[in-house]
Scaffold this active site. Structure first.
Site, mmCIF file in Angstrom:
data_model
loop_
_atom_site.group_PDB
_atom_site.id
_atom_site.type_symbol
_atom_site.label_atom_id
_atom_site.label_comp_id
_atom_site.label_asym_id
_atom_site.label_seq_id
_atom_site.Cartn_x
_atom_site.Cartn_y
_atom_site.Cartn_z
ATOM 1 N N ARG A 45 -9.201 -3.459 4.342
ATOM 2 C CA ARG A 45 -9.146 -3.551 4.844
ATOM 3 C C ARG A 45 -11.349 -2.450 5.560
ATOM 4 O O ARG A 45 -11.109 -1.626 6.001
ATOM 5 C CB ARG A 45 -8.221 -2.456 5.468
ATOM 6 C CG ARG A 45 -7.161 -2.913 5.869
ATOM 7 C CD ARG A 45 -5.746 -2.113 6.914
ATOM 8 N NE ARG A 45 -5.053 -2.472 6.243
ATOM 9 C CZ ARG A 45 -4.084 -1.290 6.526
ATOM 10 N NH1 ARG A 45 -4.132 0.095 7.102
ATOM 11 N NH2 ARG A 45 -2.649 -1.933 5.558
ATOM 12 N N THR A 62 -2.562 -6.246 2.815
ATOM 13 C CA THR A 62 -3.333 -6.885 4.244
ATOM 14 C C THR A 62 -3.972 -8.258 3.753
ATOM 15 O O THR A 62 -4.911 -8.214 4.507
ATOM 16 C CB THR A 62 -4.315 -5.555 4.181
ATOM 17 O OG1 THR A 62 -3.921 -4.826 4.740
ATOM 18 C CG2 THR A 62 -5.022 -6.049 6.261
ATOM 19 N N GLU A 109 -1.081 -0.792 -3.795
ATOM 20 C CA GLU A 109 -1.373 -1.700 -3.164
ATOM 21 C C GLU A 109 -2.975 -1.331 -2.562
ATOM 22 O O GLU A 109 -3.117 -0.490 -1.706
ATOM 23 C CB GLU A 109 -0.219 -2.180 -1.530
ATOM 24 C CG GLU A 109 -0.499 -3.254 -1.121
ATOM 25 C CD GLU A 109 0.212 -3.441 0.318
ATOM 26 O OE1 GLU A 109 1.251 -3.051 0.264
ATOM 27 O OE2 GLU A 109 0.152 -3.476 1.538
ATOM 28 N N LYS A 166 8.315 -7.876 3.500
ATOM 29 C CA LYS A 166 8.159 -6.926 3.830
ATOM 30 C C LYS A 166 8.296 -6.061 5.463
ATOM 31 O O LYS A 166 8.099 -7.345 5.984
ATOM 32 C CB LYS A 166 5.878 -6.557 3.550
ATOM 33 C CG LYS A 166 5.103 -5.350 4.314
ATOM 34 C CD LYS A 166 4.194 -5.362 3.762
ATOM 35 C CE LYS A 166 3.367 -4.996 5.126
ATOM 36 N NZ LYS A 166 2.292 -3.878 4.943
HETATM 37 C C1 3PG Z 1 0.897 -1.545 5.693
HETATM 38 O O1 3PG Z 1 0.066 -1.718 6.210
HETATM 39 O O2 3PG Z 1 1.037 -1.499 5.508
HETATM 40 C C2 3PG Z 1 0.735 -0.195 6.908
HETATM 41 O O3 3PG Z 1 -0.647 -0.619 7.603
HETATM 42 C C3 3PG Z 1 0.956 0.977 6.594
HETATM 43 O O4 3PG Z 1 1.487 1.932 7.428
HETATM 44 P P1 3PG Z 1 1.780 3.835 7.495
HETATM 45 O O5 3PG Z 1 -0.549 3.545 7.719
HETATM 46 O O6 3PG Z 1 1.908 3.930 8.276
HETATM 47 O O7 3PG Z 1 1.892 4.155 6.254
#
Ligand code: 3PG
Length: 215
Positions: A48, A72, A44, A132
């Site tokens: 960001r 995201t 993924e 999710k």
């Molecule tokens: C996401 O966007 O899926 C999360 O920010 C991931 O979370 P993590 O950094 O705790 O794995």
């Protein structure tokens, strides 16, 4: 990579989805290759950074062994851009009808984030079968997934947020969990230092944990 199998089937055998957050397409490609070398073939690329779209496009074009999706994704416009840049699936932190609509119109899997029964019911009534679960560790973790799954019996979950090598096995032994996502596989410090072997080793470790948990 072109998806010869439905994504859900790919995730049954490789049930770990690493996040790639990069400012530079070259780093996104190197990170993705390192993950693929460790056996993780679904990634993924998260929106960001300012160059996230370029990073996604580079991984989609230059790492053919990888199924690259966009993460995201907050708006319908971003979902369109992701698809234009080769995204094979879309992940959102929350449930947005516009994002879901763009992905479904294109026939691309979409995994919106949910954290409550109300959000899950909306996802269910939009016809979605995989969501999710975010942020997994804060939103109730495994007990919450089990409680939601007992009501929404056909729904599968992709917990993300607080998943790591320490708790991956526990999540993956829950039948309703299709796969887990997370950033622990792509540590910023190792990538900044060019230590891609660390990424490959983390991927191998995750795959081993997954295969034991699922056997
Ligand atoms: C996401 O966007 O899926 C999360 O920010 C991931 O979370 P993590 O950094 O705790 O794995």
């Amino acid at each position: 990579m072109s998806l010869s199998l439905p994504l859900a089937e790919v995730l049954e055998s490789v049930p770990v989805v690493p996040l790639v957050k990069a400012e530079d397409p070259d780093i996104a490609v190197k990170t993705s290759r390192a993950l693929a070398a460790g056996g993780l073939t679904v990634v993924e690329v998260v929106f960001r950074t300012d160059r996230a779209l370029e990073c996604l496009g580079a991984v989609a074009d230059d790492v053919p062994e990888m199924v690259a999706g966009a993460g995201t994704v907050l708006t319908a416009e971003q979902a369109r851009q992701a698809l234009d840049n080769g995204a094979k699936f879309i992940v959102s932190p929350g449930l947005d009808d516009g994002v879901v609509g763009v992905a479904r119109e294109a026939g691309v899997p979409v995994f919106p984030g949910i954290a409550t029964a109300t959000e899950l019911q909306r996802a269910h009534n939009l016809g979605l079968e995989v969501v999710k679960f975010f942020p997994a560790s804060i939103a109730g973790g495994i007990p919450a997934i089990k409680a939601l799954a007992s009501v929404f019996r056909n729904m599968r979950f992709m917990p993300t947020g607080g998943v790591s090598a320490k708790n991956l096995a526990e999540f993956l032994t829950v039948p309703a969990v299709l796969a887990c996502g997370g950033s622990w596989l792509t540590p910023d410090d190792a990538i900044a230092a060019g230590e891609y072997g660390v990424v490959t080793r983390l991927a191998e470790e995750a795959l081993q944990i997954a295969s034991i948990a699922r056997s």
